[in-house]
Every structure is written in structure tokens, then in C-alpha cells.
Design a protein around this motif. Structure first.
Motif: not given
Length: 377
Positions: A297-304, A357-363
Motif C-alpha cells: 500500500x505504501x509502494x502504491x502511494x510512492x513512499x520510501x 514502479x515495482x508495485x505494478x508487478x503484483x497486480x
């Protein structure tokens, strides 16, 4: 296909495993399968309802009075099993998908043998290895035997991370081969809100953490690390509730950071993503995560992200690429990671951009296809 899903947790009950099973169930339903879920009942929740074409049956467990209250093991196993038998006589299911080796695990294995239907067991982490609890299955002779029996008597076993698979093989040595299929992510639908709407200061740097306030999440260590941050321009948002909340609030006051730490409690999914979208850094030094959906969820929001260096999250969080990985017991190490992130906007942009960018791999679509492949091939 007709699929029966067994899980003691299912929204509105708060828990990562509930979200995992909900995402799978709703995606299978969207694909045209009939999906029924048998879960534990929360006080005042309906015994039956249809949510996004998934039929949800809730059985009584007596101890579950709120969204963060654990279900009593014996009650869910008994009532969940009985309700599932009743449903089997009405609907001839093609598959059972059981979540958690303990609680739902025994029921799924017995139902599979009784009705001669394949049972796919999904192990999520805490059901086989929970370092913050004395009664963790890996430390209990009876529970260790029970988990091994469930693993060996399931048609297929799927782990949500490499670490979960490793722990299952290390502590239980099952004869059954374990496949790793990561948790699928469904992009949330929410109305964005600005900092002013959320009562946040435009000029401050906000760290944010999300999780149940229990020992495994390690919030007490996080507070100690954050207390070393001298900058008054940095504040910490904590989303979640649980048995340690009052103790943590008191600890924040004693550390002199009571005004810089905001305990927001349990909030709606929409509000959670609004806060995540307005924050600058995500930090959660859990002692262990089977996977860690909150990191997605944090990755989707572009958070470090600042996270522990042990657990399922290390499958997709890479140090100095999309996260800073730390020893979750090292207060100074957590502090230095926080300070490094606060001090460098360039670092935050780099890590956050890679996360997005990486969260797209988990659709979720891809993961549902992997689950079906695991069953039939």
C-alpha cells in the motif's frame, strides 16, 4: 468453478490475511467463478451477505467482539466446519482454499477428505511462525504436530513469501512441496485529500506507520527511535488500534514526543490511503511479517520505506533500491534510517519512485492466474 474459501479473518475484520483472501475471492468472482467464504463473525455483523459477488457466511466465535479481536480457535474450527458441511450438501464445490494452517487448516483438510475435493492451503506467516508470542506454533509441541499434519494432508500448499516457505520447511519439515505465490495487489479506489483537509501541516515531514498495535509490530521500538529525531519539523502518524495502544500513548508522552506522534486509531480504507498519499516516509520495523500488505500500500502511494530486514517483505523490498532495511531490534539503526530519509529529499524521491514502479508487478489478476496454475499443473 465453485470455490469454498475458509479464513477466520475477512473484512471488515482487520488483518492482512483477510485482505489476501478477499482480493482472491473477489477476483475469482469477477472471473466468473462462484465463491463462498466461511469466516468468523464480528459483533453486529450480518450472518450472511453478498459482497462484490462473493457470498460471505459468518459463524459465531463468541470472543470476536471487534475488528481487532482474535477469534477463539476451537469455536471457529467447530462452527466453521459445521457451516462448511452444510454448504457442501447444497453446493458441490470443486475446490477449497484454506487460509492459515491453524484455525481453518484442520477444517479444510478434513472437509477435503470427507467430500473428496482438493484443498489448497495458503500459509500466511503468523500461522506457522510468530516470534512475539509464546504460543507460536513453531514453539509448541502439539501445534507443531498439528501444523505438520495440516501441511501434509492438504492437496497443495502455497506460501505467500519465500520467508514463509523457509520457516515452514525449517520448523515442520513437511513431505509436501510448498509453492510460493506472492500476494496480489488491487489498486484502491479513494478520493484524494490534501493535507489541509486531514489537519496536517504543509511544511512538515510526516512519517507514517500502519498496523495492529501488538507486540509483533514493534511500535515501542519505533517510538524510541523517533524520540532521537531532533527536528521539530518531523512528526509521526500511527494508524491502527490494538491491545498496546494505551501503553504506546503513555510511552510517547514519557519520551517527550507526545505532541509529535499522532495516534489516529482504526480508520476507513479511504482515509488510510488519504493519509498515506499525504505522508513522506513509511516506516514499520515489525519483528516479523509473513508478507506485509501495508508495504504494498505504501509502494502504491510512492513512499520510501523503512522496514525490517527479515520477513516476507524482503522478497520485494530491496535495500537502497525501494527501501532502507534495518534490524528491527536496533533502535539506533532505525533512527539513522529515519534521519537519513528526513535529511535527503533526493533519497526519498529515488526510493519512492522505485516503489511506485515495482508495485505494478503484483497486480491481482496475475496472482489469481498463478493460484489456478498451482492447483492444476
Amino acid at each position: 468453478m465453485r470455490i469454498l474459501v475458509l479464513n477466520k479473518e475477512y473484512p471488515p475484520v482487520i488483518g492482512g490475511a483477510g485482505i489476501v483472501s478477499q482480493n482472491l475471492a473477489e477476483e475469482w468472482a469477477r472471473m466468473g467463478h462462484r465463491v463462498d467464504v466461511v469466516t468468523a463473525r464480528v459483533k453486529n455483523s450480518p450472518k450472511f451477505e453478498v459482497i462484490n459477488n462473493v457470498r460471505v457466511y459468518r459463524v459465531p466465535v463468541f470472543s470476536r467482539t471487534g475488528q481487532t479481536t482474535p477469534a477463539t480457535a476451537g469455536f471457529y474450527i467447530v462452527f466453521g466446519f459445521l457451516k462448511s458441511c452444510q454448504l457442501f450438501f447444497k453446493n458441490r464445490y470443486d475446490l477449497i482454499n484454506t487460509h492459515f494452517a491453524v484455525l481453518a487448516g484442520p477444517a479444510g483438510a478434513i472437509l477435503s477428505k470427507l467430500f473428496r475435493v482438493p484443498n489448497i492451503l495458503t500459509i500466511v506467516g503468523g500461522d506457522i511462525y510468530e516470534p512475539s508470542k509464546k504460543l507460536s506454533p513453531h514453539n509448541n509441541v502439539f501445534l507443531r504436530w498439528l501444523v505438520r499434519w495440516v501441511l501434509n494432508n492438504s492437496s497443495e500448499v502455497v506460501a505467500i513469501s519465500g520467508n514463509t516457505k523457509e520457516n515452514a520447511e525449517k520448523y515442520y519439515k513437511p513431505a509436501k512441496k510448498i509453492k510460493v505465490i506472492p500476494v496480489g495487489f488491487r489498486a484502491p479506489q479513494f478520493d484524494k485529500a490534501g493535507r489541509n483537509e486531514l489537519g496536517l501541516d504543509e511544511d512538515k515531514i510526516y512519517l507514517i506507520s500502519v498496523g495492529r498495535m501488538a507486540a509483533r509490530k514493534n511500535f515501542s521500538v519505533l517510538l524510541n527511535a523517533f524520540s532521537k529525531v531532533q527536528s521539530g519539523a518531523a512528526e509521526l502518524l500511527l494508524i491502527g488500534d490494538g491491545p498496546e495502544r494505551k501503553e504506546l500513548e503513555k510511552a510517547a508522552e514519557n519520551l517527550g514526543i507526545g505532541k509529535r506522534v499522532h495516534f489516529l486509531g482504526a480508520v476507513s480504507e479511504e482515509k488510510k490511503f488519504q493519509y498515506l498519499s499525504c505522508a513522506d516516509i513509511f516506516v514499520l520495523p515489525s519483528l516479523h511479517e509473513g508478507f506485509g500488505i501495508v508495504f504494498q500500500e505504501a509502494m502504491y502511494c510512492g513512499l520510501p520505506i523503512i522496514a525490517g530486514d527479515n520477513g516476507g517483505q524482503t522478497d520485494f523490498l530491496k535495500n537502497n533500491e525501494n527501501a532502507l532495511l534495518i534490524n528491527p531490534r536496533d533502535i539506533d539503526g532505525i533512527f539513522f534510517a529515519i534521519k537519513k530519509s528526513i535529511d535527503s529529499g533526493v533519497l526519498r524521491k529515488k526510493l519512492g519512485g522505485k516503489s511506485k514502479e515495482d508495485i505494478e508487478n503484483f497486480h491481482i489478476c496475475n496472482n489469481c492466474e498463478k493460484e489456478v496454475d498451482a492447483w492444476f499443473y
